[in-house]
Structure formats: structure tokens, C-alpha cells
Design an enzyme around this catalytic site. Sequence first.
Site, PDB file in Angstrom:
ATOM      1  N   ILE A 154       9.707  -2.971 -13.469  1.00 22.70           N
ATOM      2  CA  ILE A 154       8.459  -2.604 -13.019  1.00 22.70           C
ATOM      3  C   ILE A 154       7.438  -2.514 -14.218  1.00 22.70           C
ATOM      4  CG2 ILE A 154       7.199  -1.013 -11.799  1.00 22.70           C
ATOM      5  CD1 ILE A 154       9.745  -0.655  -9.960  1.00 22.70           C
ATOM      6  N   ASP A 173       9.573   3.790 -24.517  1.00 25.50           N
ATOM      7  CA  ASP A 173      11.005   3.393 -23.925  1.00 25.50           C
ATOM      8  C   ASP A 173      12.034   3.460 -25.095  1.00 25.50           C
ATOM      9  OD1 ASP A 173      13.231   2.114 -22.489  1.00 25.50           O
ATOM     10  OD2 ASP A 173      12.115   1.237 -21.267  1.00 25.50           O
ATOM     11  N   ASP A 258       1.785   8.868  -6.221  1.00 23.21           N
ATOM     12  CA  ASP A 258       2.642   8.209  -4.769  1.00 23.21           C
ATOM     13  C   ASP A 258       3.754   8.876  -4.622  1.00 23.21           C
ATOM     14  OD1 ASP A 258       2.608   6.297  -2.610  1.00 23.21           O
ATOM     15  OD2 ASP A 258       4.374   5.348  -3.703  1.00 23.21           O
ATOM     16  N   GLU A 263       9.785  15.597  -1.154  1.00 23.36           N
ATOM     17  CA  GLU A 263       9.331  14.718  -0.109  1.00 23.36           C
ATOM     18  C   GLU A 263      10.302  14.996   1.079  1.00 23.36           C
ATOM     19  OE1 GLU A 263       9.062  10.795  -1.518  1.00 23.36           O
ATOM     20  OE2 GLU A 263       7.888  11.178  -3.243  1.00 23.36           O
ATOM     21  N   HIS A 281       4.335   7.802  -0.914  1.00 22.58           N
ATOM     22  CA  HIS A 281       5.246   6.982  -1.524  1.00 22.58           C
ATOM     23  C   HIS A 281       5.260   5.568  -0.649  1.00 22.58           C
ATOM     24  CE1 HIS A 281       9.437   7.530  -2.926  1.00 22.58           C
ATOM     25  NE2 HIS A 281       9.072   6.223  -3.191  1.00 22.58           N
ATOM     26  N   LEU A 282       4.114   4.907  -0.994  1.00 21.15           N
ATOM     27  CA  LEU A 282       3.927   3.662  -0.515  1.00 21.15           C
ATOM     28  C   LEU A 282       4.108   2.538  -1.360  1.00 21.15           C
ATOM     29  CD1 LEU A 282       0.516   4.118   0.876  1.00 21.15           C
ATOM     30  CD2 LEU A 282       2.494   4.243   2.341  1.00 21.15           C
ATOM     31  N   GLY A 283       4.911   2.867  -2.493  1.00 25.15           N
ATOM     32  CA  GLY A 283       4.977   1.908  -3.692  1.00 25.15           C
ATOM     33  C   GLY A 283       5.791   0.388  -3.317  1.00 25.15           C
ATOM     34  N   ALA A 284       6.505   0.620  -2.312  1.00 25.05           N
ATOM     35  CA  ALA A 284       7.413  -0.607  -1.750  1.00 25.05           C
ATOM     36  C   ALA A 284       6.864  -1.248  -0.526  1.00 25.05           C
ATOM     37  CB  ALA A 284       8.809  -0.177  -1.546  1.00 25.05           C
TER      38      ALA A 284
END
Length: 531
Positions: A154, A173, A258, A263, A281-284
Site C-alpha cells: 500500500i 521502512d 480513518d 473501534e 474505517h473506510l479504507g477498504a
Amino acid sequence: MAPKVLVSDKLSETAVQIFRDRGIDVTFDPSIGKDKDKLLEVIGDYDGLAIRSATKVTEKILAAAPNLKVIGRAGIGVDNVDIPEASKKGVIVMNTPFGNSITTAEHAIAMMFAVARQIPEASASTHAGKWEKSKFMGVELTAKTLGVIGAGNIGSIVIDRARGLKMKVIAYDPFLTQERADKLGVEKVELDELLGRSDFITFHVPLTDKTRNILSKENIAKLKPGVRIVNCARGGLVDETALAAALQDGRVAGAAFDVFAEEPATASPLFNLSNVVVTPHLGAATTEAQENVALQVAEQMSDYLLSGAVTNALNMPSVTAEEAKVMGPWVKLAQHLGAFAGQMTDEPIKAVNILYNGVVAEMNIAALNAAAISGLMQTVNPDVNMVSAPVLARERGIDLTTTTQGKTGVFDAYIKVTVVTEERERSIAGTVFSDGKPRFIQIKGINIDAEIGAHMLYTTNHDEPGIIGALGRTMGENGVNIANFTLGRSDRGRDAIALLYLDDQPPAEVLDKLQDTGLFQQIRPLRFEVI
């Protein structure tokens, strides 16, 4: 008789039709996923269970499912499945690790725009009949520095999109090599530098012990004044209370979240702040992503039930049914070897070299490689499985090489994993005894014979008297029981190692006490998924 599959969550009709077209006897009843008693009543009739997040596959459900062979999760997260128990029951757990990548990356970009231009607040104001044009002064993304924490699947998509917006992109990273960074067109930096240089910061890492509160109160103090924070990855990566304080005092100009530590999020320190954009939590949550993962899981489950093919399994390699019985212990060994190397390595990995000696060299090397790499990668990303791990390793520029050879030495077969970084090489070897249990047999060229447990402690020291006493006394005085104890040394008076198999993870204060003895060069707690 045709295999029977229960779809207990909301999957598209197209996905359900895939089961029918492949000759599967499918029951589509999304209401069952929220009714655990009904699921418990009917699950015994099915060979497969297709789910999203509503269905909770617990130990009790698995105990009532003697015919269940495969669970397919349409999506990446499998927190709602008891994977260890499923493994014990011989049930394969599959997911669809890449189906949501583009959607999640796009949501992060959208949230960045939203917080940069104060779009939600401006929209609410305009809906209220106001015309507050001068109130909502935003900033451009062009020429700004975007700090990306996590340059995996991602994160790399976000980097690509951000470069298209003419942003300067830097990334942190631990698994990102310079070669991969060059290919992405991103500058590889350490975390502190990213915090101090970025105008925007976006997170694309899983929640692990290493990443939890990665944006802590201390790290928030290192941020460039006026930075904007975006988190569409996992709740818990950011200290929400400390960030709220920084938003209120103006050090942080804005944030877009998000995901939240708790949650469903009905309350958060970030709520009701005018410079914060929040979504549930709308990422997907796009039509395309939900359709993609549903179609993928239907195909994967059908393939397994009809032909035995295994794809994207979290608890089994991609091998045939015939191979699986023979290879099982060796797959687990390879995962343990990778996990050991991963937990011992803090710097970016350039290459992984795997040697297969004896009869194991004649097995499915691709599956064994995947097992070793998954063990390695899971130390920083618990969502990795044996299919996605090699892909993620390639994305990070990790070069994988293998060598096979006939039997040499005292063992009928063994696997040796060597990890190469800019600074050093680190190797670990193991074998499988006749009882089917994997063992570590060599670390850094020092021969040992160590049983593998869930909680272990690795130490290095100069070979001298008092080491066993210091380890045993410190553990005993602090209530940490030692199940097994293995020592090894290169030669008398030279380098020595100890590997302890413990009943529980040693507390940090116990490790500090060992360090205070001055006897040890290195002290490292280790964890392994032992089923």
C-alpha cells in the site's frame, strides 16, 4: 457429493455464483454471521465457510465443525478467526491480502487532500448557508514533503500517487533497501529525519510491538511545525491524546484519521477538533475492492475444495495434498528459522540465502522458501502469509537465493538460512528429528541442539564461568521458569551463546537485570508461533 459452502456474511451475488458455477453446493445467508448460536447449530454440515468481518470463528465454532476444511476471509484481516485452533483442527484459513491495496492507498491520498484544504469543515459551513471563503485557507500538496512510514504494497502505491502530485517523498521502512527506494523514486531515511522534514506524514504499517505508538508523545515533539498527519493503516500507531494536544497548541496543523485505537470509535481525543478529518474505517470501502476480494475468495475456496490447490493460506503452504503431509514439519522449521533471523535483524535486509541439505533438498523448495520468508517478514507485518511474503520481499528489493545439496554432516537433512544486510551476515540452521519436532542446530556457526518454544531468550557472551548461574538465578528470582536451556561456544574462552526456552515472555526489567551483570554482549527475547 458436491462440497458444501456456507456464506455467512455479505458477499456479492457474483461471488456466490462462482461457487455455483464451479459445482459447489452453496448456502448464502448473511444473517448467520451475526447469530453465533445459529452458526453453531449449522456449521457441522459444511466443508467451507466464506466470511467477512461479522462472523466470529471461535474455538467453540470450530469444535462444532467436524467437516470444515477451509475458511475464506474476503479481505486481509483475520482477527475474527482463531487461526491456531483452526490449524489444530486441520482447517485452512485463507484471505485475500492484496484486494484492498489500491482502495486503501486512494483513501489516504483523499484524506491528505481533505485535511490540506479543510474540505469537511468548508462543506459543513456551506451547507449551513454560510459563505466563509476567507476562513478556509488551505495549503498545496505540490512541492511539499510527504513522509511515508511503511513502503510495502500500500505504501508503494501512495508513493507513486504522491510523486504524480509532484510531492517530494521520503520513506522510513526497516525492510526498504536502497535499490528498491531508487526504483520507487523515494528517498530512504531514518524515522527521526522523516519526522523532522515532513510536511505530511502517512502511515502504512501493521500494528506490532515495534510499531505501536510509533508516533509517541516523544516523537510528536520531533515533528516539523505545521505538519499534517494521515493514518489510514491501523489504530494504535499514534498516541491520540498526545496528538490532540499538539493539534490544539498548533504544533501540528491538521490530521486525518480513518482508524482508531479503539473501534468502533464512539469517542476519541481527536473528535470535535476543527483541524481533524475523521472517517469510520473506510479504507477498504469501495465497490471495486469489496467485489474484488469476494471474487478472489470464492475462486480460492473452490480451487481448494475441488482440486486441493492452496492459495493465500495463512496456516498452510501452497503445496499439494500429497506434499503437505511429508513437508509439514519442514515448513514449520523454515518459518521458525526465518522468524529467528527476522527478530535478530534490525537493519534493512539485502538478501536471504537458504541452503537445503539432504532429503529436504528434494522437497517443494518454493513452498519452503515461502515459509522461511513469511517467518522473516511476519516479525514486522503479522498479516503476511506464505503467498504474499515472497511478493513483499521482492517489493523491498530483497534478493532470495537457494542452494540444494546431498547429505553432508551428521544429519540426514537440514535447512540453513542466512540473512545479509549492509553491516553483517547472520545464519541459523535447523533440522527435524524423527519425532517430527523442529530443532535449532547451529547459530552463527556455533553448534547447538535447541528445542523451539513459544517464548525464548537468546544471549551472546565471552565464554567464561558464571553465565549459567547468572541466567538461572536472574530468571528464578523473578519467577520466570526455564523449560529448556541450551549452550554453545565456538571454542574455549571465545564466543558463546545461550538459548533458553521459557514458559513465559521475560519482562523488560528482567532483561535489564541481566544486562546490568555486564556478562552479556547481546540479550534478545524471541517469540515463535508454535502449534
